[in-house]
Design an enzyme around this catalytic site. Structure first.
Site, PDB file in Angstrom:
ATOM      1  N   LYS A  91      10.119  38.422 -41.166  1.00  0.00           N
ATOM      2  CA  LYS A  91      11.054  37.356 -40.786  1.00  0.00           C
ATOM      3  C   LYS A  91      12.424  37.479 -41.457  1.00  0.00           C
ATOM      4  CE  LYS A  91       7.768  34.169 -38.797  1.00  0.00           C
ATOM      5  NZ  LYS A  91       6.886  33.016 -38.952  1.00  0.00           N
ATOM      6  N   ARG A  96      -0.724  35.974 -41.580  1.00  0.00           N
ATOM      7  CA  ARG A  96      -0.472  36.457 -40.218  1.00  0.00           C
ATOM      8  C   ARG A  96       0.610  37.533 -40.286  1.00  0.00           C
ATOM      9  NH1 ARG A  96       3.116  35.604 -36.154  1.00  0.00           N
ATOM     10  NH2 ARG A  96       2.304  35.437 -34.031  1.00  0.00           N
TER      11      ARG A  96
HETATM   12  N1  HH2 Z   1       5.101  32.796 -36.603  1.00  0.00           N
HETATM   13  C1  HH2 Z   1       5.354  33.235 -35.348  1.00  0.00           C
HETATM   14  C2  HH2 Z   1       4.471  32.931 -34.297  1.00  0.00           C
HETATM   15  N2  HH2 Z   1       3.347  32.218 -34.521  1.00  0.00           N
HETATM   16  N3  HH2 Z   1       1.912  31.063 -36.010  1.00  0.00           N
HETATM   17  C3  HH2 Z   1       1.650  30.609 -37.246  1.00  0.00           C
HETATM   18  N4  HH2 Z   1       0.531  29.888 -37.480  1.00  0.00           N
HETATM   19  N5  HH2 Z   1       2.489  30.857 -38.308  1.00  0.00           N
HETATM   20  C4  HH2 Z   1       3.645  31.565 -38.153  1.00  0.00           C
HETATM   21  O1  HH2 Z   1       4.393  31.738 -39.142  1.00  0.00           O
HETATM   22  C5  HH2 Z   1       3.961  32.065 -36.847  1.00  0.00           C
HETATM   23  C6  HH2 Z   1       3.061  31.788 -35.771  1.00  0.00           C
HETATM   24  C7  HH2 Z   1       6.591  34.025 -35.075  1.00  0.00           C
HETATM   25  O2  HH2 Z   1       6.386  35.400 -35.224  1.00  0.00           O
HETATM   26  P1  HH2 Z   1       6.151  36.456 -34.042  1.00  0.00           P
HETATM   27  O3  HH2 Z   1       4.908  36.117 -33.279  1.00  0.00           O
HETATM   28  O4  HH2 Z   1       6.188  37.803 -34.600  1.00  0.00           O
HETATM   29  O5  HH2 Z   1       7.419  36.319 -33.131  1.00  0.00           O
HETATM   30  P2  HH2 Z   1       7.717  35.595 -31.749  1.00  0.00           P
HETATM   31  O6  HH2 Z   1       7.543  34.130 -31.927  1.00  0.00           O
HETATM   32  O7  HH2 Z   1       9.148  35.995 -31.438  1.00  0.00           O
HETATM   33  O8  HH2 Z   1       6.744  36.119 -30.715  1.00  0.00           O
END
Ligand code: HH2
Length: 277
Positions: A223, A258
């Site tokens: 992030k 995660r």
């Molecule tokens: N962060 C993201 C998505 N889902 N769920 C939880 N529980 N905690 C988090 O910190 C979290 C999450 C964002 O990351 P990513 O899936 O890599 O990106 P994007 O939302 O652009 O798909």
């Protein structure tokens, strides 16, 4: 409930670290958008993360990056259809990263056992009822507002206290709707409406969230705050910072992480656990 899910839901008592591998079946996620949009490459990535030691595969079909637009439930389901049942067949625990009950319902029928709701049940009033009736585990995450606007001007007086109070309130709401606390996990939501100083306070303050008495999850992977500290602009080059953030939270009692890069974190946590024991 499976033994694997029980281990996850007891991890705050045992200290066993749990690694949740990220599988974004999206064209636009912030660090891996488009990479696993094709079903065959998504399933191959899940297989790889399982081989690397992931305990959970978190499958999502909607990016929640700052500024992102909503993806309708039927489009999320269309993206998940060729992927999620195949991932569930691998025998690993599957969680569904969605705020829509319709999408979660599809995923649970296809073998998911955990609902990862980044809105903590505020986006879809049917989500708690679904978690209650299905027996699924439920991740309640804090987000300030919604992805479209959450990073515009986030403000808190005492970020740890306010987010702990929010998570306590959502735990109580879930419980009132029939989801036992013993099936809930909380997450302070790194990067979801937070400035650098907020993210750092939330990582340093993990103990406050652990006192809620349920497992605590962190998702710092790749992030922006890591780039703000280090100057690293490329999200996929933020592995070192991701590991440091997870280990700092693990030392303070968080147990579920995660991440996109599973193998390095599995190794790091194994060593950290050996030192703590
Ligand atoms: N962060 C993201 C998505 N889902 N769920 C939880 N529980 N905690 C988090 O910190 C979290 C999450 C964002 O990351 P990513 O899936 O890599 O990106 P994007 O939302 O652009 O798909």
């Amino acid at each position: 409930m499976s033994a694997a899910l029980e281990e996850v839901l007891n991890s705050h008592r045992t200290g066993r670290p749990v690694v949740m591998g990220v599988l974004n079946v999206t064209p636009d996620s912030f660090s891996d958008g488009g990479k696993f949009y094709d079903p065959a490459s998504a399933v191959a990535q899940a297989l790889r993360m399982v081989a690397e030691g992931a305990d959970i595969i978190d499958v999502g079909a909607e990016s929640t990056r700052p500024g992102s637009e909503r993806v309708p439930a039927d489009e999320q389901i269309a993206r998940l259809e060729p992927v999620l049942p195949e991932v569930a067949k691998l025998g690993v625990l599957v969680s569904i990263d969605t705020t829509r009950a319709e999408v979660a319902e599809f995923a649970l029928a296809a073998g998911a056992r955990i609902i990862n709701d980044v809105s903590a049940g505020r986006d879809d009033p049917r989500m708690f009822a679904l978690a209650a009736s299905s027996g699924a585990a439920l991740v309640l995450m804090h987000m300030l507002g919604e992805p479209k606007s959450m990073q515009l001007d986030p403000r808190y007086e005492d970020v740890v206290r306010e987010i702990r109070d929010f998570l306590a309130e959502r735990l109580a709401a879930a419980e009132a709707a029939g989801v036992p606390r013993s099936r809930c996990i909380v997450d302070p939501g790194i990067g979801f409406g937070k400035r650098l100083e907020h993210n750092l306070a939330l990582l340093a303050g993990a103990e406050a969230f652990c006192r809620l008495g349920v497992p605590v999850l962190y998702g710092p992977s790749r992030k922006r705050f890591i780039g703000e500290i280090t100057g690293e602009e490329v999200p996929t080059n933020r592995l070192g910072g991701t590991l440091a953030a997870c280990l700092a939270a693990y030392r303070r009692g968080a147990t579920i992480f995660r991440v996109h890069d599973v193998a390095p974190l599995v190794q790091a946590l194994a060593v950290a656990r050996a030192i703590e024991q």
